[in-house]
Write a protein that holds these residues in place. Structure first.
Motif, PDB file in Angstrom:
ATOM      1  N   UNK A 202     -27.581  10.933  71.281  1.00  0.00           N
ATOM      2  CA  UNK A 202     -27.040  12.170  71.872  1.00  0.00           C
ATOM      3  C   UNK A 202     -27.389  13.330  70.964  1.00  0.00           C
ATOM      4  N   UNK A 203     -27.883  14.402  71.538  1.00  0.00           N
ATOM      5  CA  UNK A 203     -28.469  15.438  70.681  1.00  0.00           C
ATOM      6  C   UNK A 203     -28.052  16.834  71.099  1.00  0.00           C
ATOM      7  N   UNK A 204     -27.399  17.526  70.189  1.00  0.00           N
ATOM      8  CA  UNK A 204     -27.327  18.974  70.231  1.00  0.00           C
ATOM      9  C   UNK A 204     -28.328  19.361  69.169  1.00  0.00           C
ATOM     10  N   UNK A 205     -29.462  19.890  69.546  1.00  0.00           N
ATOM     11  CA  UNK A 205     -30.628  19.917  68.674  1.00  0.00           C
ATOM     12  C   UNK A 205     -30.421  20.670  67.362  1.00  0.00           C
ATOM     13  N   UNK A 206     -29.361  21.454  67.278  1.00  0.00           N
ATOM     14  CA  UNK A 206     -29.076  22.120  66.012  1.00  0.00           C
ATOM     15  C   UNK A 206     -28.663  21.102  64.959  1.00  0.00           C
ATOM     16  N   UNK A 207     -28.102  19.984  65.416  1.00  0.00           N
ATOM     17  CA  UNK A 207     -27.462  19.065  64.490  1.00  0.00           C
ATOM     18  C   UNK A 207     -28.260  17.810  64.167  1.00  0.00           C
ATOM     19  N   UNK A 208     -29.139  17.362  65.062  1.00  0.00           N
ATOM     20  CA  UNK A 208     -29.837  16.101  64.839  1.00  0.00           C
ATOM     21  C   UNK A 208     -31.152  16.364  64.129  1.00  0.00           C
ATOM     22  N   UNK A 209     -31.405  15.650  63.036  1.00  0.00           N
ATOM     23  CA  UNK A 209     -32.597  15.910  62.239  1.00  0.00           C
ATOM     24  C   UNK A 209     -33.828  15.298  62.888  1.00  0.00           C
ATOM     25  N   UNK A 210     -34.963  15.902  62.649  1.00  0.00           N
ATOM     26  CA  UNK A 210     -36.230  15.286  63.023  1.00  0.00           C
ATOM     27  C   UNK A 210     -36.554  14.213  61.991  1.00  0.00           C
ATOM     28  N   UNK A 211     -37.414  13.270  62.381  1.00  0.00           N
ATOM     29  CA  UNK A 211     -37.892  12.297  61.405  1.00  0.00           C
ATOM     30  C   UNK A 211     -38.552  13.052  60.273  1.00  0.00           C
ATOM     31  N   UNK A 212     -38.333  12.652  59.054  1.00  0.00           N
ATOM     32  CA  UNK A 212     -38.856  13.392  57.903  1.00  0.00           C
ATOM     33  C   UNK A 212     -40.374  13.490  57.982  1.00  0.00           C
ATOM     34  N   UNK A 213     -40.873  14.716  57.935  1.00  0.00           N
ATOM     35  CA  UNK A 213     -42.318  14.902  57.945  1.00  0.00           C
ATOM     36  C   UNK A 213     -42.797  15.469  56.612  1.00  0.00           C
ATOM     37  N   UNK A 214     -41.862  16.016  55.858  1.00  0.00           N
ATOM     38  CA  UNK A 214     -42.249  16.556  54.558  1.00  0.00           C
ATOM     39  C   UNK A 214     -42.744  17.981  54.662  1.00  0.00           C
ATOM     40  N   UNK A 215     -42.304  18.820  53.782  1.00  0.00           N
ATOM     41  CA  UNK A 215     -42.828  20.166  53.676  1.00  0.00           C
ATOM     42  C   UNK A 215     -43.788  20.220  52.512  1.00  0.00           C
ATOM     43  N   UNK A 216     -44.016  21.423  51.996  1.00  0.00           N
ATOM     44  CA  UNK A 216     -44.969  21.576  50.904  1.00  0.00           C
ATOM     45  C   UNK A 216     -44.577  20.730  49.705  1.00  0.00           C
ATOM     46  N   UNK A 217     -43.259  20.703  49.396  1.00  0.00           N
ATOM     47  CA  UNK A 217     -42.811  19.964  48.222  1.00  0.00           C
ATOM     48  C   UNK A 217     -42.909  18.451  48.413  1.00  0.00           C
ATOM     49  N   UNK A 218     -43.084  17.993  49.669  1.00  0.00           N
ATOM     50  CA  UNK A 218     -43.123  16.564  49.958  1.00  0.00           C
ATOM     51  C   UNK A 218     -44.536  16.078  50.291  1.00  0.00           C
ATOM     52  N   UNK A 219     -45.549  16.868  49.975  1.00  0.00           N
ATOM     53  CA  UNK A 219     -46.895  16.523  50.422  1.00  0.00           C
ATOM     54  C   UNK A 219     -47.336  15.156  49.914  1.00  0.00           C
ATOM     55  N   UNK A 220     -46.966  14.790  48.694  1.00  0.00           N
ATOM     56  CA  UNK A 220     -47.362  13.479  48.173  1.00  0.00           C
ATOM     57  C   UNK A 220     -46.766  12.361  49.016  1.00  0.00           C
ATOM     58  N   UNK A 221     -45.527  12.549  49.477  1.00  0.00           N
ATOM     59  CA  UNK A 221     -44.900  11.536  50.322  1.00  0.00           C
ATOM     60  C   UNK A 221     -45.594  11.456  51.677  1.00  0.00           C
TER      61      UNK A 221
END
Length: 376
Positions: A202-221
């Motif tokens: 169930x999703x109110x899209x403000x609250x449910x996270x997307x699967x982690x994709x990583x931002x700039x700081x997560x590029x290695x992951x």
């Protein structure tokens, strides 16, 4: 006619997250839990479930809870004075993943509207194994690893979504991906994430996270996630030659595989073994002729070229022989965003071939995460 009482399933993995503060990189396994407890770790999962359930306290006359005994849900419900029924009790004090599975199996006989669970990615796997898409579920983040798309961004946000459901407000339902990483590999510095299924969230899209994709700081992951996808492709196709085009993203895949890499050249891998390094165009044609072959390419940052820049060894004859369906393009979303919506560029040296390759390419941007991006 009275309004039907909303039926909420509540299950807590009481040991979720206890290894995090002690840098144990997870909480999976009895030995890890015992070590964490011996080091003074505190169990926080029930505290986080309490934050979620406190949001719906004022609505207690409109719902009832089905839960498991003790720390698996009963204790937190009792502490908040919420109406509940216990339908499962673990045989031991230190609960295991199997107890989560048995609890939610019992829930399936209770005609629930939604299951709310507290844990990490391991708990999500346990729930998914039994529930699948039979009943909507929502995760309260309490573990060391929260990569799955079935968790709200915070415990309170989970409570907000459940509150909306109890009040009969319109709530979307989406498919949430369940993912988990290999904790033993993670402790050695490798992120090997796997996909374990989907559940209805169930999703109110403000609250449910997307699967982690990583931002700039997560590029290695993110690069490790991309590499893990290519590694699985190789596992599934041990008789296929994988031609590794040049570039730092392809280099990250080779590093993940533990193989020597020619950064500005083309290497060939078979069954995760390096069989040829820095090949010429003619050597590549001779080696792969008549054999199952895939090529791993990346995008030149800022320019968008996937052919014709640093990988001229991938001749038009070679590309024609393998076909567009065997071209695996890898890139982080950050790199694609840097293109500013400009298309991918094809410059094989053969205009007719370039024209035949135009259109959407599937770009591998993470572990089992792909986007469509046009080339011209």
């Amino acid at each position: 006619m009275n309004k039907p009482v909303f039926r909420l399933g509540v299950v807590v993995n009481p040991f979720a997250g206890i290894g995090g503060a002690l840098a144990l990189k997870g909480s999976d396994g009895a030995d890890v839990r015992e070590k964490a407890l011996a080091m003074g770790a505190e169990k926080k999962a029930n505290e986080k479930m309490a934050k979620a359930l406190s949001i719906v306290e004022a609505l207690s006359e409109q719902f009832t809870i089905v839960t498991a005994a003790g720390e698996m849900g009963e204790d937190v419900c009792a502490s908040l004075g919420l109406p509940f029924e216990v339908v499962y009790k673990s045989a031991s004090q230190q609960t295991e993943g199997e107890d989560t599975e048995r609890a939610v199996q019992a829930f399936l006989n209770c005609n629930l509207d939604v299951i709310l669970f507290a844990g990490g990615d391991g708990t999500a796997r346990n729930v998914c194994k039994v529930v699948g898409e039979k009943v909507p579920v929502l995760g309260v983040p309490a573990g060391c690893k929260i990569h799955s798309g079935v968790y709200c961004v915070t415990p309170s946000a989970a409570g907000q979504v459940i509150s909306q459901m109890i009040k009969g407000e319109i709530v979307s339902v989406m498919e949430g991906e369940v993912r988990d990483i290999d904790e033993n590999a993670f402790r050695t510095g490798k992120v090997i994430a796997k996909h374990y299924g989907e559940m209805r969230v169930p999703a109110e899209l403000t609250y449910v996270q997307a699967v982690k994709m990583g931002g700039k700081e997560d590029e290695a992951l993110v690069l490790d996630d991309i590499a893990a996808t290519i590694s699985e492709l190789m596992d599934d196709n041990p008789d296929t030659y994988f031609v590794m085009g040049s570039g730092s993203t392809v280099g990250a895949v080779m590093e993940f595989l533990g193989l020597e890499n020619t950064l500005l050249g083309v290497d060939v891998v078979l069954d995760k073994t390096l069989v040829a390094s820095d090949v010429t165009a003619s050597e590549l044609l001779s080696l792969t002729q008549g054999k199952p072959t895939q090529v791993v390419l990346t995008v030149i940052g800022g320019q968008g070229h996937i052919l014709g820049r640093g990988n001229q060894q991938l001749s038009p004859d070679f590309i024609r022989a393998i076909g567009k369906q065997n071209m695996r393009v890898v890139a982080t979303k950050q790199k694609l965003q840097s293109l500013g919506n400009k298309p991918l560029r094809l410059d094989s040296g053969d205009a007719e071939l370039d024209a035949s390759l135009q259109g959407a390419f599937t770009i591998i941007t993470g572990y089992k995460d792909k986007v469509l991006y046009n080339a011209e």
